[in-house]
Structure formats: C-alpha cells, structure tokens
Design a protein around this motif. Structure first.
Motif, PDB file in Angstrom:
ATOM      1  N   ALA A 167       0.833  -1.208   0.000  1.00  0.00           N
ATOM      2  CA  ALA A 167       0.000   0.000   0.000  1.00  0.00           C
ATOM      3  C   ALA A 167       0.869   1.259   0.000  1.00  0.00           C
ATOM      4  O   ALA A 167       0.590   2.220  -0.727  1.00  0.00           O
ATOM      5  N   ILE A 168       1.930   1.254   0.808  1.00  0.00           N
ATOM      6  CA  ILE A 168       2.832   2.410   0.864  1.00  0.00           C
ATOM      7  C   ILE A 168       3.597   2.550  -0.455  1.00  0.00           C
ATOM      8  O   ILE A 168       3.698   3.636  -1.033  1.00  0.00           O
ATOM      9  N   ALA A 169       4.136   1.427  -0.961  1.00  0.00           N
ATOM     10  CA  ALA A 169       4.922   1.455  -2.196  1.00  0.00           C
ATOM     11  C   ALA A 169       4.064   1.876  -3.388  1.00  0.00           C
ATOM     12  O   ALA A 169       4.547   2.556  -4.301  1.00  0.00           O
ATOM     13  N   SER A 170       2.797   1.507  -3.388  1.00  0.00           N
ATOM     14  CA  SER A 170       1.899   1.893  -4.473  1.00  0.00           C
ATOM     15  C   SER A 170       1.796   3.406  -4.569  1.00  0.00           C
ATOM     16  O   SER A 170       1.860   3.989  -5.661  1.00  0.00           O
ATOM     17  N   ARG A 171       1.687   4.053  -3.434  1.00  0.00           N
ATOM     18  CA  ARG A 171       1.568   5.513  -3.442  1.00  0.00           C
ATOM     19  C   ARG A 171       2.912   6.175  -3.766  1.00  0.00           C
ATOM     20  O   ARG A 171       2.944   7.239  -4.384  1.00  0.00           O
ATOM     21  N   LEU A 172       3.996   5.526  -3.384  1.00  0.00           N
ATOM     22  CA  LEU A 172       5.309   6.052  -3.756  1.00  0.00           C
ATOM     23  C   LEU A 172       5.515   5.946  -5.275  1.00  0.00           C
ATOM     24  O   LEU A 172       6.073   6.846  -5.903  1.00  0.00           O
ATOM     25  N   HIS A 173       5.046   4.847  -5.865  1.00  0.00           N
ATOM     26  CA  HIS A 173       5.139   4.713  -7.318  1.00  0.00           C
ATOM     27  C   HIS A 173       4.312   5.793  -8.016  1.00  0.00           C
ATOM     28  O   HIS A 173       4.749   6.370  -9.023  1.00  0.00           O
ATOM     29  N   GLU A 174       3.127   6.078  -7.487  1.00  0.00           N
ATOM     30  CA  GLU A 174       2.284   7.131  -8.063  1.00  0.00           C
ATOM     31  C   GLU A 174       3.014   8.474  -8.059  1.00  0.00           C
ATOM     32  O   GLU A 174       2.784   9.313  -8.931  1.00  0.00           O
ATOM     33  N   ALA A 175       3.909   8.650  -7.070  1.00  0.00           N
ATOM     34  CA  ALA A 175       4.670   9.903  -6.961  1.00  0.00           C
ATOM     35  C   ALA A 175       5.930   9.883  -7.826  1.00  0.00           C
ATOM     36  O   ALA A 175       6.709  10.836  -7.804  1.00  0.00           O
ATOM     37  N   GLY A 176       6.143   8.787  -8.568  1.00  0.00           N
ATOM     38  CA  GLY A 176       7.273   8.738  -9.491  1.00  0.00           C
ATOM     39  C   GLY A 176       8.518   8.056  -8.980  1.00  0.00           C
ATOM     40  O   GLY A 176       9.574   8.126  -9.620  1.00  0.00           O
ATOM     41  N   GLU A 177       8.433   7.357  -7.841  1.00  0.00           N
ATOM     42  CA  GLU A 177       9.616   6.707  -7.287  1.00  0.00           C
ATOM     43  C   GLU A 177       9.840   5.336  -7.945  1.00  0.00           C
ATOM     44  O   GLU A 177       8.934   4.745  -8.532  1.00  0.00           O
ATOM     45  N   GLU A 178      11.090   4.829  -7.840  1.00  0.00           N
ATOM     46  CA  GLU A 178      11.505   3.602  -8.514  1.00  0.00           C
ATOM     47  C   GLU A 178      11.442   2.404  -7.561  1.00  0.00           C
ATOM     48  O   GLU A 178      12.171   2.366  -6.573  1.00  0.00           O
ATOM     49  N   LEU A 179      10.596   1.451  -7.889  1.00  0.00           N
ATOM     50  CA  LEU A 179      10.403   0.296  -7.013  1.00  0.00           C
ATOM     51  C   LEU A 179      11.283  -0.879  -7.412  1.00  0.00           C
ATOM     52  O   LEU A 179      11.451  -1.158  -8.599  1.00  0.00           O
ATOM     53  N   SER A 180      11.812  -1.588  -6.402  1.00  0.00           N
ATOM     54  CA  SER A 180      12.519  -2.841  -6.655  1.00  0.00           C
ATOM     55  C   SER A 180      11.498  -3.916  -7.025  1.00  0.00           C
ATOM     56  O   SER A 180      10.280  -3.738  -6.856  1.00  0.00           O
TER      57      SER A 180
END
Length: 249
Positions: A167-180
């Motif tokens: 849930a946290i990573a999903s919102r970080l991705h929406e903000a343009g961050e790079e997920l492992s």
C-alpha cells in the motif's frame, strides 16, 4: 529527476543492511506494534521507548517515574504491566502526556535493530499516506533510498506487513519513485486483492491467531487505512510524533 529507490526488507539481517546503507527506513508491524505506537502518540502520549525484553522494559520503567509499562509476549500482557499491545487500550485519558515503555515480540525488536539509521519512521495501514509522503520528502531532501522494513511474526514472513508495504509502495510509485522487484511484488499483492482489506486481512495467520485469543477487534482496528495523519519517528529519546499534513489526506 530520477525516482527514489524503494525496496523491501524482511529478515533482520536485511533490515540492518538497509540501516547500513543509511536509507530512510519505515518499520511496519501492522499486528500490532506500529499500529499501537501510532495510536498512542495520536492520543497524546509524550513518547514511546522501545525495549528488547520484558526485563529491560521493567528496568526502564523503574528509571522513569510516572511512565506506563506496556507490551506483550505471545500476544499476552506480561505480569505487572499496565497495558498490553492492543491499540484499543491506549485511550487519551490513559496515555495523554505519559511516557510509554513498550516491548513486543517482533515490532520493537525491529525498531531497535535499525536505531542507528539516520531516519526511522513507523508505518501501518493506519497512516499509509502520511508515512509514505514523509519518507519520500525526507529521502528526496537528503538523497537517500527508502526501505520498507516488514517486522513479520516470530522471525517469519507476515502477509499483513507485506500488504501494508504494498500500500505504501503503491503511493510512492504514483509519486514517481523507482520500485525494486520486491516492492513491486508487494504492490501487485495489495492492488489485486479480490476482496476489501478488512476481509482479506483474515487470511493472515497472525490475524487468525489474535482472533483465537479474543482480539478480533484489534485486527479490525488495525485494518483501517489512513485513519491517522501521525508519523512516529525514532529519536535518541524514544519514539516521538510529528504531525505530517499530506496534501491528499
């Protein structure tokens, strides 16, 4: 501008590696330590001091007159403790202005494992958006990565912590961050739930264990998403609050 790297960490060794990398670390223990700490501070507690063991907690309590002794082992409140580890116990009239000495089976141990990291924040479903935005802003300002540290239960994988990280990573991705890849796995698990979270949570082993102990209401409470805008942060004096007003809350 490249996105901030976002990763997940499970085993205590991986969590410590994230601290060595000096990532911004978000410790997650949905059932129930981080949910309890978020609730306690939201309800006016002065600070929460994590302890490794009940014995260490009792020693810290004796050194801090007026503090409250709280925690659990095997889900149960140890003898002589003022409070357990149920967020529903930490009412404003009980905790307002008080220091809480807390020890739990997993969550407080994970927090202490990364205490030397430059930034340690506490996350749960209760503060998903706020903790994600706070971690992102801190990481961007200082050029750091973000590690979502899932405490697990009894040193094992916990589905509820994985889903919360998603849930946290999903919102970080929406903000343009790079997920492992690991972070993407958590996002896919969370975003592709086939039923509402408050129903899906009962597939988690620890949720079923708590229900068997008569603590089903704790599980229901900890399944609320964005209930608080509280972002607890670890300091040398203990875990303290910082209200973080996120733009979309």
């Amino acid at each position: 501008m490249p996105g901030i790297p976002v990763d997940l960490a499970f085993a205590r060794r991986e969590v410590r590696r994230a601290a060595v990398r000096r990532d911004v670390i978000v410790v997650i223990d949905v059932l129930r330590a981080t949910s309890t700490i978020i609730t306690a501070l939201s309800n006016g507690a002065k600070k929460v001091v994590p302890a490794q063991t009940p014995e260490q907690a009792r020693n810290l309590w004796r050194e801090n007159p007026g503090s409250l002794l709280a925690g659990e082992r095997g889900g149960e409140r140890p003898d002589g403790f003022n409070l357990g580890n149920s967020p529903r116990e930490f009412h404003p009239e009980v905790v307002k202005g008080r220091t809480i000495i807390l020890t739990t089976s997993s969550g407080t141990k994970t927090i202490l494992a990364v205490e030397k990291a430059p930034h340690v924040l506490l996350g749960a479903f209760l503060n998903v958006r706020a903790v994600g935005e706070s971690a992102r802003d801190t990481a961007r300002a200082e050029g750091r990565g973000i590690a979502l540290a899932c405490s697990g239960s009894k040193h094992l994988f916990s589905l509820e912590d994985f889903l919360c990280a998603g849930a946290i990573a999903s919102r970080l991705h929406e903000a343009g961050e790079e997920l492992s890849d690991f972070a993407w796995g958590a996002v896919l698990a969370f975003e592709n739930l086939t039923e509402p979270l408050d129903q899906a949570i009962w597939k988690c082993l620890h949720a079923r264990e708590l229900k068997a102990q008569g603590l089903a209401e704790d599980v229901e409470f900890c399944s609320r998403v964005d209930h608080y805008q509280m972002v607890p942060a670890l300091t040398p004096e203990g875990i303290k609050y910082s209200y973080f007003k996120c733009a979309k809350c």
